[in-house]
Design a protein around this motif. Structure first.
Motif, PDB file in Angstrom:
ATOM      1  N   ASP A 117       7.714  -3.824   1.519  1.00 52.36           N
ATOM      2  CA  ASP A 117       8.242  -3.442   2.843  1.00 52.36           C
ATOM      3  C   ASP A 117       8.206  -1.923   3.020  1.00 52.36           C
ATOM      4  N   GLU A 164       5.806  -0.047   5.801  1.00 54.49           N
ATOM      5  CA  GLU A 164       6.360   0.744   6.899  1.00 54.49           C
ATOM      6  C   GLU A 164       5.876   2.193   6.858  1.00 54.49           C
ATOM      7  N   THR A 190       6.032 -11.160   2.678  1.00 54.45           N
ATOM      8  CA  THR A 190       5.399 -10.222   1.747  1.00 54.45           C
ATOM      9  C   THR A 190       3.946 -10.596   1.522  1.00 54.45           C
ATOM     10  N   ARG A 226       1.980  -9.569   4.453  1.00 53.67           N
ATOM     11  CA  ARG A 226       1.760  -8.125   4.482  1.00 53.67           C
ATOM     12  C   ARG A 226       0.718  -7.708   3.443  1.00 53.67           C
TER      13      ARG A 226
END
Length: 359
Positions: A310, A314, A343, A346
């Motif tokens: 994360d 970002e 996750t 991503r």
């Protein structure tokens, strides 16, 4: 006769180590000026050299421009060539060290906790070379003005790189009006120059490249090693140690904004969101080796991995990794599998060309 920076640069071009770039070459006389000033004999003032004041620092240099323009390479070339007491450090790591030392001074009830820290730094070096000056933390923003005022007064010269012009530092930050004088100080003490090369060498190296290697084994290791060599130019790497709230976040190998470390070092240790945010702010590319197949028995590692991804996502950090399995099957049983689906998504997105362009 000592070779000039331009001669060193041209020799590396001739050897095929780097590509010739007019924008980079134009910076070399500016760096040569700083080098000459630092290597010139220091004149003593005062009666018979007694009660001497620190020498005026040589006017430094602030190099800014987009990612992958060769700023860090030029910094390395310059710093390696300068024959003066010096230190080359990533700006974020430096400020983490400074904050830790200031906290120690405060606990000792020192009235001006920044003064002994600046004095300690200035006693060891005449040149500070910073990579990637960026200020996003209010604690750093409130410290740098006083810290650099003392360093300049002690005769320390600063050369730094950044992805943004000084006026864009700490943009929209809390209490920014207290930070603004630092920008004026930079302008007064450093020449500001934009490297406007049209070529993004880092992106060129990663353009279309595979960045997720599975399964683990000799081939994955060889592929990771090859990318590491490409991104670092085969140069020697250092450890990056970030100090966050009394903890250490260690990246075993770090060079020119590219970090490389193992999964266990990041997710097997007792680290949390603040640590991963600090890491994401300190690197532009992160290589993670040996991500294992995760299970309920390794729930804590899986949870930390979710937090790490994360933070990297970002911050638009470019991720390269080797893993035991494809993202969707890394963690299939145990608490938090639903959260891990994001996750995995991503991880998949961070391999795409569109995301790479954003990063």
């Amino acid at each position: 006769m000592t070779a000039t920076l331009t001669q060193i640069y041209d020799a590396r071009v001739a050897a095929g180590d780097i590509h010739a770039d007019a924008a980079q070459r134009a910076v070399l006389p500016m760096l040569e000026r700083v080098r000459a000033g630092l290597e010139a004999p220091v004149k003593k003032s005062g009666l018979f050299g007694l009660f001497t004041k620190p020498p005026e620092p040589v006017r430094g240099l602030y190099l800014w421009g987009g990612v992958g323009r060769g700023k860090s390479m030029l910094m390395d070339l310059f710093c390696d060539a300068v024959a003066a007491p010096k230190r080359r450090v990533h700006f974020h790591a430096f400020m983490q060290e400074v904050q830790a030392k200031i906290e120690t001074a405060r606990r000792a009830r020192v009235e001006d906790a920044i003064a002994p820290v600046a004095k300690e730094i200035a006693a060891e070096i005449r040149l500070l070379c910073f990579d990637e000056m960026q200020i996003t933390d209010i604690a750093d923003a409130m410290i740098v003005g006083r810290l650099f005022e003392l360093l300049f007064a002690a005769g320390v010269t600063v050369v730094t790189t950044s992805n943004r012009v000084p006026e864009e530092l700490y943009k929209n930050g809390l209490n920014r009006q207290l930070f603004v004088p630092f920008i004026g100080m930079l302008r007064a003490r450093l020449d500001v120059h934009e490297i406007a090369s049209e070529t993004d060498y880092r992106q060129h190296r990663l353009s279309g490249a595979q960045v997720y290697f599975t399964p683990l084994g000799a081939q994955a290791r060889a592929d990771m090693d090859a990318l590491w060599d490409e991104l670092t130019g085969h140069d020697e790497a250092n450890r990056l140690v970030l100090h966050v709230k009394g903890r250490e976040v260690v990246v075993e190998h770090f060079h020119n904004g590219v970090g490389r470390t193992g999964f266990d070092a990041l997710c097997g240790a007792m680290l949390g969101p603040a640590d991963y945010l600090a890491l994401a702010g300190a690197v532009r590319v992160l290589m993670i080796d040996d991500i294992p197949q995760l299970s309920a028995a390794r729930f804590n590692e899986a949870k930390r991995f979710v937090t790490l991804i994360d933070a990297l996502y970002e911050a638009k950090v470019r991720l390269i990794c080797s893993a035991a399995a494809e993202p969707e099957v890394l963690y299939r049983a145990g608490e938090g599998t639903f959260e891990f689906e994001r996750t995995a998504s991503r991880l998949r997105e961070m391999q795409s060309a569109d995301w790479a362009a954003q990063a």
